[in-house]
Every structure is written in C-alpha cells, then in structure tokens.
Design a protein around this motif. Sequence first.
Motif, short mmCIF file in Angstrom:
data_model
loop_
_atom_site.label_atom_id
_atom_site.label_comp_id
_atom_site.label_asym_id
_atom_site.label_seq_id
_atom_site.Cartn_x
_atom_site.Cartn_y
_atom_site.Cartn_z
N GLY A 1 0.81 -1.21 0.00
CA GLY A 1 0.00 0.00 0.00
C GLY A 1 0.84 1.26 0.00
N ASP A 2 1.92 1.25 0.79
CA ASP A 2 2.79 2.42 0.86
C ASP A 2 3.46 2.70 -0.48
OD1 ASP A 2 4.40 4.47 2.42
OD2 ASP A 2 6.02 3.17 1.70
N LEU A 3 4.00 1.65 -1.10
CA LEU A 3 4.69 1.83 -2.38
C LEU A 3 3.71 2.25 -3.47
CD1 LEU A 3 7.30 1.66 -4.00
CD2 LEU A 3 6.84 -0.78 -4.36
N ALA A 4 2.52 1.65 -3.48
CA ALA A 4 1.52 2.03 -4.48
C ALA A 4 1.14 3.50 -4.33
CB ALA A 4 0.29 1.15 -4.34
N GLY A 5 1.01 3.96 -3.09
CA GLY A 5 0.68 5.36 -2.87
C GLY A 5 1.77 6.29 -3.36
N ARG A 6 3.03 5.93 -3.09
CA ARG A 6 4.15 6.77 -3.53
C ARG A 6 4.27 6.81 -5.04
NH1 ARG A 6 8.61 3.89 -0.17
NH2 ARG A 6 10.02 5.06 -1.55
N LEU A 7 3.90 5.71 -5.71
CA LEU A 7 4.01 5.65 -7.18
C LEU A 7 2.71 6.04 -7.88
CD1 LEU A 7 6.09 2.37 -7.62
CD2 LEU A 7 6.89 4.74 -7.66
N GLY A 8 1.67 6.34 -7.11
CA GLY A 8 0.41 6.76 -7.71
C GLY A 8 -0.37 5.64 -8.37
N VAL A 9 -0.21 4.42 -7.89
CA VAL A 9 -0.93 3.28 -8.45
C VAL A 9 -2.13 2.98 -7.55
CG1 VAL A 9 -0.81 0.83 -9.05
CG2 VAL A 9 1.17 2.32 -9.48
N PRO A 10 -3.34 3.10 -8.04
CA PRO A 10 -4.51 2.82 -7.20
C PRO A 10 -4.64 1.33 -6.93
CG PRO A 10 -5.21 3.27 -9.45
CD PRO A 10 -3.73 3.54 -9.40
N LEU A 11 -5.00 1.00 -5.69
CA LEU A 11 -5.20 -0.40 -5.31
C LEU A 11 -6.68 -0.66 -5.08
CD1 LEU A 11 -2.30 -0.98 -2.74
CD2 LEU A 11 -2.34 -1.56 -5.18
N ARG A 12 -7.10 -1.88 -5.40
CA ARG A 12 -8.49 -2.29 -5.17
C ARG A 12 -8.50 -3.61 -4.43
NH1 ARG A 12 -11.33 -3.20 -10.57
NH2 ARG A 12 -13.02 -3.82 -9.18
N GLU A 13 -9.55 -3.80 -3.68
CA GLU A 13 -9.79 -5.10 -3.06
C GLU A 13 -11.08 -5.67 -3.63
OE1 GLU A 13 -9.83 -4.64 1.16
OE2 GLU A 13 -7.67 -4.94 1.31
N LEU A 14 -11.09 -6.98 -3.79
CA LEU A 14 -12.28 -7.68 -4.25
C LEU A 14 -12.87 -8.44 -3.09
CD1 LEU A 14 -10.98 -9.10 -7.66
CD2 LEU A 14 -12.30 -7.00 -7.27
N VAL A 15 -14.18 -8.39 -2.96
CA VAL A 15 -14.88 -9.12 -1.92
C VAL A 15 -15.74 -10.18 -2.61
CG1 VAL A 15 -16.49 -9.01 0.02
CG2 VAL A 15 -14.92 -7.11 -0.42
N SER A 16 -15.47 -11.45 -2.28
CA SER A 16 -16.20 -12.55 -2.91
C SER A 16 -17.63 -12.59 -2.39
CB SER A 16 -15.50 -13.87 -2.62
OG SER A 16 -15.72 -14.26 -1.27
N PRO A 17 -18.52 -13.32 -3.05
CA PRO A 17 -19.87 -13.49 -2.52
C PRO A 17 -19.88 -14.07 -1.11
CG PRO A 17 -19.83 -14.17 -4.81
CD PRO A 17 -18.39 -13.90 -4.41
N GLY A 18 -18.81 -14.82 -0.73
CA GLY A 18 -18.68 -15.34 0.63
C GLY A 18 -18.03 -14.37 1.59
N GLU A 19 -17.79 -13.12 1.13
CA GLU A 19 -17.24 -12.03 1.93
C GLU A 19 -15.79 -12.29 2.36
OE1 GLU A 19 -20.21 -9.53 4.21
OE2 GLU A 19 -21.04 -11.53 4.55
N VAL A 20 -15.05 -12.97 1.53
CA VAL A 20 -13.61 -13.12 1.73
C VAL A 20 -12.92 -12.05 0.88
CG1 VAL A 20 -11.61 -14.62 1.45
CG2 VAL A 20 -13.80 -15.59 2.16
N THR A 21 -12.03 -11.30 1.52
CA THR A 21 -11.37 -10.19 0.85
C THR A 21 -10.06 -10.65 0.21
OG1 THR A 21 -12.31 -8.64 2.42
CG2 THR A 21 -10.42 -7.87 1.15
N ALA A 22 -9.81 -10.18 -1.01
CA ALA A 22 -8.55 -10.49 -1.70
C ALA A 22 -8.11 -9.25 -2.47
CB ALA A 22 -8.71 -11.67 -2.65
N ARG A 23 -6.82 -9.16 -2.70
CA ARG A 23 -6.30 -8.03 -3.47
C ARG A 23 -6.61 -8.22 -4.95
NH1 ARG A 23 -3.03 -4.47 -1.94
NH2 ARG A 23 -2.21 -5.69 -0.19
#
Length: 302
Positions: free
Chosen positions: A46-68
């Motif tokens: 997250g820190d490196l993505a912020g410094r490089l201006g790369v947006p990050l997203r998380e996906l939430v499955s129908p079972g509510e498990v979070t993954a990058r």
Amino acid sequence: MTQRVVVVKCGGAAGIDEARVCRDVAALVAAGDRVVLVHGGSAAIGDLAGRLGVPLRELVSPGEVTARHTDPATMEIVLLALLGKVKGEILAELGRVGVRAVGLSGLDAGLIRARRKKALRAVIDGRTVVVRDDHSGRIASLDGGLLTTLLDAGLVPVISPPAVAEDGRPVNVNADRVAARAAAELRADVLIMLTAAPGVLADPADEGSLLTDFRLPGEGGTPGHVKGGMAAKLIAAGEALAAGVELVVIADGRAERPALSALAGAGTRVHPPVDLPADRPAPAAPRRRTVPPTQELSPRNR
C-alpha cells in the motif's frame, strides 16, 4: 529427540513488528526447532503504491472473503514490495539476531506453482460481477523437498508470493494459504499465523472479544461474522488441519513476543470440523478471554 517443525506466517499489516517476529524465530531455532517463515506485505504494498500513484483495489467474494485485485500495475507493485523491500528487511533482521536464512519467492526454482484464475466473482455495488483482468492464482503445488533440503542444511527458509503460473509468469497467491501449504508439505507440528488482531474475535469491532478456541464449521466456509482477511486465514487454517497439521494458532503479531506467546497459549487455537477428521479430540467449548486494548484494528489483517 525429534525436532519440531514450525511454520510462522508473519502478516504484513501495519503494526506488526518484523523484528520481534525474527527474534522469536531465533529463539525457536536456538531451541532446536526447524522453522519456515512465510511473509506477506500489505502495508508495504500500500505504501509503495501510494508513492508511485498506483490505485489499489480489493475484491470481496460473494462469501465475503477479501482479496487483493492484482491487475498488471498492482502485480509490479507486489513484486517490488515483497521481493525488493519486505524480504530483504526480514533477512537482514534475521541475520542480525544470528539466524542463517535464505529468501525465496514462489518463482525461485518453481517453489510455488499455481493455476492462473481466468475470472473472479466479486460483489461490487451490491451486484455480483465477473472480473477478468486479475493476475492471481490458486496454489497447485509447493516444493516441500526444497524446503526440507534447506532445513537439513540448518537454514531458515523465508518464503512469500508470487507463484509461477502455467505460462511461467508470476501470479499473486494468498500468503496465508502459502503458509498452510508449506505446513502441509512439511508435515509441520505447528502453524502460527500472526496478524494485526488478538486472534479470532466474536465481535470484529471489539478486540476484547477474543475466542481462545474456534471450531471450523463442518459445511466449509466461515461463520457469517468473520469476514475479510480473517476469513482467508480460517480457510488456510482449515486446509492445514485437513492435511494433518496438529496445531494451528492465529495470534497477535503486535505482541512483544508474538510467536512464543502463541505457543504459550495466546491467540486462538483453530480446530477442525467435528467430522474432519473424526479421530481428533474435541476441544473445550469456545471461550472468550478479555485482552487489554491495543492499537486500532487494521482493516487488512495480513
């Protein structure tokens, strides 16, 4: 005397002190244990993505498990953060406390092979959609023989994603499941998963609601109140237990002695469903233990 095999997963969330984890690894090695350290790196990513201006997203499955969500730009960030920063810092700290360690990703000698996910189902704005630009995979194999060779040489393997896909290119895989697979391949005695929470909580908003024992549901999946990164950890715990790992503990990586405390009874001991396997002794009924408040719970316990 038989040496104990211990797999430690060091989460990458903010607040987890890698130096304390490394100090505990040194203590385990000094006591004669064979240790494998698996790491994530969500805070560094997250820190490196912020410094490089790369947006990050998380996906939430129908079972509510979070993954990058690992699109091509995020894959580059993952490689830079995990292999270029986090692993080097851990190896340097282990060396400082006298541990001979070797750093590997799944790409090294094909340590971790994965099947690339062609599509992911995710819930976005209340609708279930199919995501097709994700560079992630499901673990197909992990070379336990390579880890055993390193352990036999008196070394501590320090491993992490990414894995190598069928086309030879890197894919992101869940580090908790890497730890579970490593524990399974090594027939480990103990799997410790360190996170930015005291363990599994009855109320995710209340760090004082720690469950000292947690029985996985027999139908698979996770209970409705367990979501996000903790749900992924329980899935990994279930995989390790099903493979024969005797003890799985989810514990607080922010503690002064995180791994040693977990072995001494801190955190949550995860138990298999009552029907898998049948010959395991049933634990006592789940207990809640009051723990002192710590820093604010991270939204990503990895």
